[in-house]
Scaffold this motif. Structure first.
Motif, mmCIF file in Angstrom:
data_model
loop_
_atom_site.group_PDB
_atom_site.id
_atom_site.type_symbol
_atom_site.label_atom_id
_atom_site.label_comp_id
_atom_site.label_asym_id
_atom_site.label_seq_id
_atom_site.Cartn_x
_atom_site.Cartn_y
_atom_site.Cartn_z
ATOM 1 N N CYS A 104 0.633 -1.522 0.154
ATOM 2 C CA CYS A 104 0.075 -0.058 -0.178
ATOM 3 C C CYS A 104 1.206 1.980 0.142
ATOM 4 O O CYS A 104 1.874 1.128 -0.106
ATOM 5 C CB CYS A 104 -0.529 0.173 1.047
ATOM 6 S SG CYS A 104 0.133 -0.204 2.556
ATOM 7 N N ALA A 105 0.217 2.008 -0.555
ATOM 8 C CA ALA A 105 1.331 3.591 -0.304
ATOM 9 C C ALA A 105 0.039 4.525 -0.739
ATOM 10 O O ALA A 105 -1.161 4.846 -0.631
ATOM 11 C CB ALA A 105 1.728 3.343 -1.759
ATOM 12 N N VAL A 106 0.798 5.911 -0.097
ATOM 13 C CA VAL A 106 0.051 7.122 -0.563
ATOM 14 C C VAL A 106 -0.094 7.924 -1.975
ATOM 15 O O VAL A 106 1.200 8.209 -2.185
ATOM 16 C CB VAL A 106 0.353 7.858 0.636
ATOM 17 C CG1 VAL A 106 -0.389 9.369 1.286
ATOM 18 C CG2 VAL A 106 0.439 7.249 2.142
ATOM 19 N N GLY A 107 -1.103 8.617 -2.135
ATOM 20 C CA GLY A 107 -1.873 8.620 -3.675
ATOM 21 C C GLY A 107 -1.940 10.520 -3.255
ATOM 22 O O GLY A 107 -2.528 11.042 -1.517
ATOM 23 N N GLN A 108 -2.988 10.835 -4.181
ATOM 24 C CA GLN A 108 -2.991 12.736 -4.328
ATOM 25 C C GLN A 108 -5.250 12.384 -4.604
ATOM 26 O O GLN A 108 -4.289 11.351 -5.684
ATOM 27 C CB GLN A 108 -2.255 13.311 -4.988
ATOM 28 C CG GLN A 108 -1.785 14.267 -3.902
ATOM 29 C CD GLN A 108 -0.381 14.762 -4.339
ATOM 30 O OE1 GLN A 108 -0.940 14.929 -6.080
ATOM 31 N NE2 GLN A 108 0.729 15.170 -3.939
ATOM 32 N N GLY A 109 -5.582 12.858 -4.169
ATOM 33 C CA GLY A 109 -7.095 12.784 -4.911
ATOM 34 C C GLY A 109 -7.821 12.966 -4.183
ATOM 35 O O GLY A 109 -8.228 11.714 -3.178
ATOM 36 N N THR A 110 -9.314 13.156 -4.039
ATOM 37 C CA THR A 110 -10.121 14.151 -3.131
ATOM 38 C C THR A 110 -11.568 12.806 -4.260
ATOM 39 O O THR A 110 -11.830 11.991 -3.559
ATOM 40 C CB THR A 110 -10.968 15.103 -3.371
ATOM 41 O OG1 THR A 110 -9.623 16.376 -2.799
ATOM 42 C CG2 THR A 110 -11.835 15.381 -2.092
ATOM 43 N N TYR A 111 -11.640 12.802 -5.442
ATOM 44 C CA TYR A 111 -12.978 12.443 -6.422
ATOM 45 C C TYR A 111 -12.674 11.389 -7.041
ATOM 46 O O TYR A 111 -12.994 11.107 -7.892
ATOM 47 C CB TYR A 111 -13.844 13.487 -6.377
ATOM 48 C CG TYR A 111 -14.320 14.003 -5.534
ATOM 49 C CD1 TYR A 111 -14.268 15.729 -5.233
ATOM 50 C CD2 TYR A 111 -15.193 13.991 -4.913
ATOM 51 C CE1 TYR A 111 -14.184 16.440 -4.401
ATOM 52 C CE2 TYR A 111 -15.842 14.472 -3.426
ATOM 53 C CZ TYR A 111 -15.089 16.122 -3.208
ATOM 54 O OH TYR A 111 -15.952 16.658 -2.639
ATOM 55 N N TYR A 112 -11.048 11.014 -7.201
ATOM 56 C CA TYR A 112 -9.974 10.520 -8.066
ATOM 57 C C TYR A 112 -9.137 9.876 -7.902
ATOM 58 O O TYR A 112 -8.357 10.378 -6.856
ATOM 59 C CB TYR A 112 -9.937 11.145 -9.400
ATOM 60 C CG TYR A 112 -9.336 10.319 -10.791
ATOM 61 C CD1 TYR A 112 -8.194 10.842 -10.324
ATOM 62 C CD2 TYR A 112 -9.686 9.371 -11.399
ATOM 63 C CE1 TYR A 112 -7.001 10.097 -11.366
ATOM 64 C CE2 TYR A 112 -9.089 8.853 -11.954
ATOM 65 C CZ TYR A 112 -8.005 9.182 -12.232
ATOM 66 O OH TYR A 112 -6.553 7.989 -12.982
ATOM 67 N N CYS A 113 -8.652 8.801 -7.902
ATOM 68 C CA CYS A 113 -7.863 8.091 -7.397
ATOM 69 C C CYS A 113 -6.877 6.845 -8.597
ATOM 70 O O CYS A 113 -7.382 7.048 -9.402
ATOM 71 C CB CYS A 113 -7.754 7.424 -5.578
ATOM 72 S SG CYS A 113 -8.696 5.870 -6.138
ATOM 73 N N SER A 114 -5.083 7.524 -9.321
ATOM 74 C CA SER A 114 -4.645 7.128 -9.907
ATOM 75 C C SER A 114 -4.196 5.325 -9.063
ATOM 76 O O SER A 114 -4.171 4.631 -8.294
ATOM 77 C CB SER A 114 -4.013 7.455 -10.104
ATOM 78 O OG SER A 114 -2.888 6.641 -11.204
ATOM 79 N N LEU A 115 -4.371 4.572 -10.588
ATOM 80 C CA LEU A 115 -3.516 2.971 -10.218
ATOM 81 C C LEU A 115 -1.900 2.701 -10.193
ATOM 82 O O LEU A 115 -1.973 1.869 -11.146
ATOM 83 C CB LEU A 115 -4.854 2.016 -10.424
ATOM 84 C CG LEU A 115 -6.175 1.787 -10.052
ATOM 85 C CD1 LEU A 115 -7.228 0.749 -10.757
ATOM 86 C CD2 LEU A 115 -5.589 1.421 -8.249
ATOM 87 N N THR A 116 -1.549 4.418 -10.801
ATOM 88 C CA THR A 116 -0.247 3.974 -11.545
ATOM 89 C C THR A 116 0.906 4.535 -10.964
ATOM 90 O O THR A 116 0.953 5.731 -9.478
ATOM 91 C CB THR A 116 -0.182 5.643 -12.210
ATOM 92 O OG1 THR A 116 -1.584 5.253 -13.444
ATOM 93 C CG2 THR A 116 1.107 5.216 -12.999
ATOM 94 N N PRO A 117 1.660 3.003 -10.384
ATOM 95 C CA PRO A 117 2.061 3.327 -9.359
ATOM 96 C C PRO A 117 3.516 4.765 -9.378
ATOM 97 O O PRO A 117 3.434 4.725 -8.308
ATOM 98 C CB PRO A 117 2.842 2.094 -9.686
ATOM 99 C CG PRO A 117 2.503 1.201 -10.071
ATOM 100 C CD PRO A 117 1.866 1.909 -10.695
ATOM 101 N N SER A 118 3.207 5.381 -10.436
ATOM 102 C CA SER A 118 4.579 6.072 -10.071
ATOM 103 C C SER A 118 3.937 7.674 -9.028
ATOM 104 O O SER A 118 4.793 8.641 -9.141
ATOM 105 C CB SER A 118 5.283 7.288 -11.173
ATOM 106 O OG SER A 118 4.223 6.719 -12.259
ATOM 107 N N GLU A 119 2.389 7.484 -8.727
ATOM 108 C CA GLU A 119 1.903 8.475 -8.488
ATOM 109 C C GLU A 119 1.385 8.117 -6.738
ATOM 110 O O GLU A 119 1.483 9.191 -6.321
ATOM 111 C CB GLU A 119 0.889 8.922 -9.390
ATOM 112 C CG GLU A 119 0.581 9.284 -10.590
ATOM 113 C CD GLU A 119 -0.454 9.378 -11.752
ATOM 114 O OE1 GLU A 119 -1.766 10.121 -10.955
ATOM 115 O OE2 GLU A 119 -0.754 8.951 -12.780
#
Length: 124
Positions: free
Chosen positions: A95-110
């Motif tokens: 698991c990892a921390v990303g960004q986005g309120t109403y959307y999230c990405s499945l791209t690991p580099s993000e």
């Protein structure tokens, strides 16, 4: 310091279930996007599921209908419930921390602040 710790992996037979946990420390987890990823031997890391800070969820096509991501704010933890497991689900899950309120990405580099991973093995 943002820190994530995964747990819950193990050996399970095809068709079985596991629930992975991603426990956060150093930050309030519901304010952030959290993603689950996996990496099998010899393959690139791929996104499995994510939950945005606004509670939107996304899944890679191969796990739709079988995996469910959720979070418990009281425990500062995100879960990945995995049902109907298949041998091709075998991998180290992160698991990892990303960004986005109403959307999230499945791209690991993000993503950043990766946990150490937990091994999931699906085999008879």
């Amino acid at each position: 310091q943002l820190q994530l710790v995964e747990s819950g992996g193990g050996l399970v037979q095809p068709g079985g279930s596991l629930r992975l946990s991603c426990a956060a420390s150093g930050f309030t987890l519901p304010y952030y996007t959290i993603g689950w990823f996996r990496q099998a031997p010899g393959k690139e890391r791929e996104g499995v599921s994510c939950i945005s800070s606004g509670a939107r969820t996304y899944y890679v096509d191969s796990v739709k209908g079988r995996f469910t991501i959720s979070r418990d704010a009281t425990k500062n933890t995100v879960y990945l419930q995995m049902n109907s497991l298949k041998p091709e689900d075998t991998a180290v899950y992160y698991c990892a921390v990303g960004q986005g309120t109403y959307y999230c990405s499945l791209t690991p580099s993000e993503y950043q602040s990766w946990g150490q991973g937990t091994q999931v093995t699906v085999s008879s």
